[in-house]
Design a protein around this motif. Structure first.
Motif, PDB file in Angstrom:
ATOM      1  N   ASN A 310       0.843  -1.201   0.000  1.00 28.24           N
ATOM      2  CA  ASN A 310       0.000   0.000   0.000  1.00 28.24           C
ATOM      3  C   ASN A 310       0.881   1.255   0.000  1.00 28.24           C
ATOM      4  OD1 ASN A 310      -2.108   1.754   0.238  1.00 28.24           O
ATOM      5  ND2 ASN A 310      -2.503   1.348   2.400  1.00 28.24           N
ATOM      6  N   ASP A 311       0.674   2.122  -1.013  1.00 29.76           N
ATOM      7  CA  ASP A 311       1.494   3.350  -1.070  1.00 29.76           C
ATOM      8  C   ASP A 311       0.622   4.603  -1.065  1.00 29.76           C
ATOM      9  OD1 ASP A 311       0.333   3.172  -3.522  1.00 29.76           O
ATOM     10  OD2 ASP A 311       2.169   3.341  -4.703  1.00 29.76           O
ATOM     11  N   ALA A 315      -1.175   5.026   4.055  1.00 34.15           N
ATOM     12  CA  ALA A 315      -0.474   3.745   4.226  1.00 34.15           C
ATOM     13  C   ALA A 315       0.142   3.638   5.615  1.00 34.15           C
ATOM     14  CB  ALA A 315       0.625   3.620   3.174  1.00 34.15           C
TER      15      ALA A 315
END
Length: 600
Positions: A310-311, A315
Motif C-alpha cells: 500500500n502506497d 499507508a
C-alpha cells in the motif's frame, strides 16, 4: 477394521456439511455436536455458509472405518476438489431435490467419473415443498450419460434424504427414521481400497497443515504398504526431487480429532509429521525402494490480479503488516497449501497472483486483511493464451435461475457482455432457468448488477468450460468515478452538495486523500471534487439555509463488490479497518498523461 474412503461432492448449499454433521452424530462417533456445520472451520466459511477448504473426518460404523472428505462446491475452489477425488474410491453425490443439477454439480461429476469412482446419488432436501425427487434422478442419469459414464457407474444406487432432519431412505414411501440406509449403501456399494500391505510404502499428500510443536503436517492416503511411526522414508516431489526424512508423528482420524497411532494400514487416510519440506502431490515412499505415484493434475488458473504494498497517503496507519517482505512471505505460505493458485514477484513490493475465479481471490484478500495485512489490489483480469497465432480466453458455462419477470433484463445484460444463450426452461413456481456460454471477462463485475436487476431473487452460478478464441472488446463500466482532489476529512456540507452528482462511498468524518475515489458519477467520465470543503461562516443568519443537512447513506463497499467495480486504472486499498477505492495515479496530471498514452 475394514476401510472405506468417500468424498461428499455437490453444488454450493445443497447440504454436504449438514449431512456430514448427521453422519458423525448418528454413527455414534461424536456423542454431541458443539454447533452446526462443525467442518466449516474458519470464520469466512461460517459467515458465507460455504466450504472453502476440503476437510476430512472419519466415522465408525459396525466394523468399518469410513473416511469422509467434505469438498467445496464452488468451482473457484476446484483445485481442492480435484486433488481430493484421487484419494477416495467412491463419492456421495448430493443433489437438491428442488434445484436439481447445477453447474458445479456437472464440474465435480465430470472429475469423479473420469477417475472411475463409484457414485451414490443422495437426493437431499426431499422435505422441501417444491421438491421433485424423480425429476432430479432423471436429470442425474442424463448427466451421467452425457459425461460417458461406464455401465457400472450408470447403475448408481439412489438414497432419498433430508440431512437437516437426519433421515435417509431407499424408497420415498419408507418411514423417516435415521441414516442407516445411507451407511449400509456405502458399505455395500463403495469398493474397498486397492493396494497391497506387502508392497513397499507409497502415500500421497493431498492437504497440508501446520502445528507449532511438530511443524508441517501432511495429510495423505496410504496407497501401498504399512506406514509406521519412527520409520525412515523418502519424499519424492512432483518435479522428481528426492528428500530424506523420518516419520516422527503418525495420526489417524476419528470424528474431528486426530489420534496418535504407531502404524496405519493400506488404504487409510493419515496425517504425518517429521519432514522439513512437504508439498501437495508429494509421494512419501519406501526408503530402500522409492517409487513415485503419478503427479496430481490441477487445472490452470484463469484469472489474475496484482497485489502490491500500500502506497497511499494513509499507508501504514491501520495495518500491522505493511512491508513487501511480510506480504511476500505470507503469499508464499499460501501457495504451499493452495495448489490452484500461483504467484510471481514482479519487482519491489508487487506480486501477480493467479487463481480460478474472483471469489477465490477475494477470499485470499479477505483472509490477509483479517490477519492484519495492508495492501492494494488491482482489477481481476483473465489470463489470455496464445496458440497457433490465435489469442484464446477462458469461457464459462453460466446458469441463472430468475423470476419470470426478470428474464428479459438478464438476457439483454448478458448479451451485452458477449454471453450466448444455449437453453431456457421453466422451473415452475414462476421461475425460469437459462444457460449461457460467456467469456470469463464478461462475468467480472456482473454479480452485484445481477442481484440488483433481479431484486435479490436471482441465483447465478458458473463453471469453467474451455479456452476459446478472443471475443472482442471487453465490457466496461458505464459511469465515471467521483475523485477527491484534496487530503483531509470529508465534511457533511461538502458531501451534501456532491450527492446529486452520483452515489457516494464515504460519509462525513471519513479520511480522504487526493486521487481517492469517493463515489460513482451519474455520467460517463471521471470528475474531480473537493469533499473536505467547510461552510463559509458569516455572522448573518440566512432564513432557511441552516436547516439540518440530509445525506443519503453511502454505498457499502465489500471487497468483492469493490473488485467488481474498479477499472484497470484503479485499485482497491485494503486494510484491516477499511476498504477504499483509488486511482492508480493519484496526481490528476499523471492520470491525464496515462489516458493520452492509452488513446495514442
Amino acid at each position: 477394521m475394514k476401510i472405506k474412503n468417500i468424498a461428499v461432492i455437490a453444488h454450493v448449499d445443497h447440504g454436504k456439511t449438514t449431512l456430514v454433521d448427521e453422519m458423525l452424530k448418528q454413527s455414534g462417533t461424536l456423542k454431541k455436536l458443539e454447533e452446526e456445520r462443525v467442518l466449516d472451520s474458519f470464520d469466512l466459511e461460517r459467515e458465507r455458509g460455504i466450504t472453502i477448504l476440503s476437510k476430512n473426518t472419519a466415522i465408525f460404523y459396525r466394523d468399518y472405518k469410513i473416511n469422509i472428505i467434505d469438498t467445496p462446491g464452488h468451482s473457484d475452489f476446484s483445485g481442492e476438489v480435484e486433488r481430493v477425488l484421487k484419494m477416495v474410491d467412491g463419492v456421495l453425490l448430493l443433489v437438491d431435490a428442488q434445484e436439481g443439477v447445477m453447474p458445479q454439480t456437472k464440474f465435480v461429476v465430470r472429475k469423479a467419473l473420469s477417475l472411475g469412482l463409484k457414485p451414490i446419488l443422495v437426493v437431499n432436501k426431499i422435505d422441501k415443498p417444491a421438491a421433485e425427487p424423480d425429476r432430479v434422478v432423471d436429470e442425474v442419469f442424463d448427466l451421467f450419460v452425457d459425461m460417458d459414464a461406464t455401465e457400472e457407474q450408470l447403475e448408481f444406487p439412489v438414497i432419498y434424504a433430508s440431512a437437516k432432519n437426519g433421515y435417509a431412505k431407499l424408497n420415498l414411501e419408507d418411514d423417516n427414521n435415521d441414516l442407516l440406509p445411507l451407511f449400509e449403501t456405502i458399505i455395500s456399494h463403495i469398493p474397498e481400497p486397492s493396494g497391497s500391505s506387502d508392497a513397499p510404502l507409497q502415500m500421497q499428500i493431498f492437504t497440508l497443515d501446520y502445528d507449532n510443536y511438530v511443524g508441517r503436517i501432511g495429510i495423505a492416503r496410504v496407497f501401498n504398504g504399512i506406514v509406521k511411526k519412527g520409520m525412515a522414508a523418502k519424499v519424492i516431489g512432483q518435479d522428481g526431487e528426492i528428500r530424506e526424512g523420518k516419520i516422527t508423528k503418525l495420526y489417524t482420524f476419528k470424528g474431528l480429532k486426530r489420534l496418535e497411532v504407531d502404524n496405519a494400514p493400506v488404504g487409510d487416510i493419515v496425517a504425518v509429521a517429521g519432514f522439513e519440506e512437504l508439498n501437495i502431490g508429494d509421494t512419501i515412499a519406501d526408503y530402500e525402494n522409492p517409487v513415485p505415484l503419478s503427479p496430481l493434475h490441477i487445472e490452470e488458473p484463469t484469472i489474475s490480479v496484482f497485489i502490491s504494498v500500500n502506497d497511499s497517503p494513509l499507508a501504514g496507519t491501520e495495518g500491522k503488516h505493511v512491508t513487501a517482505t511480510k506480504l511476500k512471505d505470507r503469499l508464499q505460505k499460501e501457495m504451499r497449501t493452495n495448489v490452484a493458485m500461483k504467484f510471481k514477484e514482479l519487482g519491489e513490493g508487487k506480486f501477480k497472483v493467479s487463481g480460478r475465479g474472483e471469489l477465490q481471490i477475494a477470499i485470499l484478500a479477505e483472509t490477509l486483511r483479517r490477519e492484519g495485512y495492508e495492501f492494494s489490489i488491482s482489477r481481476p483480469e483473465v489470463i489470455v493464451k496464445e496458440e497457433n497465432g490465435k489469442r484464446l480466453e477462458p469461457f464459462e458455462l453460466l446458469v441463472v435461475d430468475v423470476p419470470d419477470e426478470f428474464t428479459g433484463t438478464v438476457i439483454e445484460k448478458i448479451g451485452k457482455r458477449k454471453g450466448e444463450m444455449i437453453s431456457m426452461s421453466p422451473m415452475g413456481a414462476g421461475r425460469t432457468r437459462i444457460e449461457f456460454v460467456i467469456p470469463s471477462r464478461g462475468l467480472i463485475g456482473y454479480r452485484s448488477e445481477f442481484l440488483t436487476d433481479t431484486k435479490g431473487e436471482g441465483i447465478m452460478n458458473s463453471t469453467f468450460l474451455e479456452y476459446r478464441e478472443f471475443s472482442g472488446v471487453p465490457y466496461r463500466r458505464k459511469n465515471g468515478a467521483i475523485v477527491s482532489m484534496e487530503n483531509g476529512v470529508a465534511t457533511a456540507y461538502a458531501l451534501y452538495n456532491l450527492q446529486e452528482r452520483g452515489k457516494l462511498f464515504v460519509k462525513p468524518g471519513d479520511k480522504v486523500y487526493k486521487g481517492m475515489i469517493i463515489g460513482e458519477h451519474n455520467r460517463e467520465g471521471d470528475i474531480d471534487v473537493n469533499p473536505i470543503r467547510g461552510k463559509k461562516l458569516t455572522n448573518i443568519r440566512a432564513a432557511g439555509s441552516d436547516e439540518a443537512i440530509k445525506l443519503a447513506p453511502p454505498v457499502e463497499m465489500t471487497l468483492e463488490r469493490a473488485l467488481e467495480w474498479i477499472e484497470e486504472d484503479e485499485l482497491v486499498e485494503v486494510t484491516p479497518e477499511s476498504i477504499r477505492l483509488r486511482k492508480k495515479f493519484l496526481d490528476p496530471n499523471e492520470r491525464k498523461r496515462y489516458q493520452k498514452q492509452k488513446m495514442g
